[in-house]
Design an enzyme around this catalytic site. Structure first.
Site, PDB file in Angstrom:
ATOM      1  CB  THR A  17      36.853   0.304   4.385  1.00  0.00           C
ATOM      2  OG1 THR A  17      35.572   0.445   3.769  1.00  0.00           O
ATOM      3  CG2 THR A  17      37.654   1.586   4.194  1.00  0.00           C
ATOM      4  CB  CYS A  18      35.886  -4.509   6.464  1.00  0.00           C
ATOM      5  SG  CYS A  18      37.616  -4.970   6.455  1.00  0.00           S
ATOM      6  CG  ASP A  19      30.767   0.190   5.573  1.00  0.00           C
ATOM      7  OD1 ASP A  19      29.828  -0.515   5.146  1.00  0.00           O
ATOM      8  OD2 ASP A  19      30.608   1.270   6.151  1.00  0.00           O
ATOM      9  CG  ASN A  75      38.772  -1.058   7.824  1.00  0.00           C
ATOM     10  OD1 ASN A  75      37.989  -1.607   7.056  1.00  0.00           O
ATOM     11  ND2 ASN A  75      39.101  -1.620   8.963  1.00  0.00           N
TER      12      ASN A  75
END
Ligand code: PLP
Length: 401
Positions: free
Chosen positions: A340-342, A380
């Site tokens: 994910t982009c986190d 995501n």
């Protein structure tokens, strides 16, 4: 090629609920070249673990469903002799009931929606409920229509212990309040119980003994003989950075603490989650990119690897590189990033793997049966939902105690 198709049709069969048996993780990776994270379940290992746990615990064993509610897992536990389930929501109750209609369930969440209490009692035959407040006791009594056949379990708050996961912060009545609740429960219930949870992955057998001593003080102060003492879950498994005492040491500590209470007519219960299922699954992930000692993999803390995130569990890892190509003999420590982009999707490990790790390599992560797929989210657009079942074999990474 035909083999690949066989495996794929087996996968489809698995989704229909049929049981397929595949030979090994390496075989599955060679055949499938999985681009999505793959949960490899070992039902026979879960069954064997359940059988040995239930044979050495000196009482009744309730499996804590939240730990892994997968139907293949529940079926394997049942085959291993587990017929009691600790549930915390109507969804868990429905899942267990659908698969195992004769199972006995205890609804051990101290704060329940009224409608769930009602349905659990009336539709699913649940009789045992936990509570840690007079308000919850009143809810249970009202929503079951003042039933005469209730088992009422007072959840006792324990002082903060040294389990890896402390569970003392949210639930539980302090001892003085537990005294009041035990008396009130005695007036309202057919059965009265006292329960607690020492915290998950508890590494210290004496924690159970201390909790039982505290339970004894509450029982004496209340002047109420409980029908059941429930020592909860918390039984540990091995991880690379933690080798707990053997399970029998926990059982003897519990037996000792229970004997000291001198309650001959009282039943002993427990609610293990992790100890029954952790070794029963591994996870195969693929490397998407390497940046120095950082490996970007296709599962992470929003998927099956929640415990590798902030709790920073070190899971056992192993390179799977099909085709017989030799990996470097030199090992080095890596950290993982999830898909994910986190930036919180980071797993510090360290995870020791060969020095020549590269994009496309697969990694088998062991001890992945507990609090893994149960915690996965579709955040995501990534959701690890492919399962295969493997034949009974020693796990290739990590292992049963
Ligand atoms: C989570 C939980 C368990 C299971 O704990 P493990 O540490 O996985 O054994 C048992 N009982 C209750 C009430 C729980 O909340």
């Amino acid at each position: 090629m035909a083999h690949t198709l066989d495996v794929l049709s087996d996968l489809a069969a698995r989704r229909r609920g049929a049981v397929n048996r595949l030979p090994s993780v390496d075989g599955v990776v060679s055949a499938l070249k999985p681009g999505d994270p793959l949960v490899c379940l070992r039902p026979r290992l879960i069954e064997a673990t359940a059988r040995s746990f239930t044979s050495i615990f000196p009482g009744r064993v309730f499996y804590a469903v939240k730990c892994n509610p997968d139907t293949a897992v529940l079926r394997a536990l049942s085959a291993g002799g587990v017929s009691h389930f600790d549930v915390a929501s109507l969804t868990e109750i429905e899942t267990v009931h659908r698969l195992l209609p004769d199972a006995r369930m205890a609804y051990m969440h101290p704060v329940k929606p009224r409608a769930s209490i009602r349905e659990a009692y009336a539709k699913y035959g649940v009789r045992d409920f936990s509570l840690d407040s007079v308000d919850e006791l009143a809810k249970i009594i009202t929503e079951t229509g003042h039933a005469a056949d209730l088992g009422l379990f007072v959840r006792l708050k324990l002082p903060k212990g040294n389990a890896v996961y402390d569970l003392s912060g949210k639930f539980g009545a302090a001892p003085e309040q537990a005294v009041t609740l035990l008396r009130a429960a005695r007036d309202a219930g057919k059965r009265v119980g006292l329960c607690f949870h020492v915290g998950s992955q508890c590494l210290d057998p004496s924690a159970y003994e201390r909790a039982l001593d505290l339970a004894g003080e509450v029982i004496r102060a209340a002047g109420v003989q409980p029908d059941v003492l429930d020592v909860g879950g918390g039984f540990p498994v091995s991880y690379p950075d933690a080798t707990p005492p053997a399970l029998w040491e926990f059982m003897s500590a519990i037996a000792r603490g229970f004997r000291r209470l001198n309650l001959p007519k009282c039943e002993l219960w427990c609610e293990p989650g992790r100890a029954l299922v952790a070794a029963g699954a591994s996870l195969v992930v693929q490397v998407q990119l390497r940046r120095g000692n950082e490996l970007f993999i296709n599962d992470g803390v929003y998927g099956s690897l929640s415990d590798a995130g902030v709790p920073a569990f070190q899971f056992p890892v192993r390179l799977v590189r099909p085709g017989g190509e030799q990996a470097s003999q030199e090992m080095q420590d890596y950290i993982f990033f999830g898909p994910t982009c986190d930036s919180a999707d980071r797993m510090a490990g360290p995870f020791p793997l060969p020095a020549d790790m590269r994009e496309g390599d697969w990694i088998e992560i062991g001890q992945m049966g507990a609090y893994t797929n149960a915690l996965a989210t579709p955040f995501n657009g990534f959701y690890p939902n492919t399962f295969v079942e493997l034949e009974d074999e020693p796990p290739s990474v990590g292992g049963a105690d």
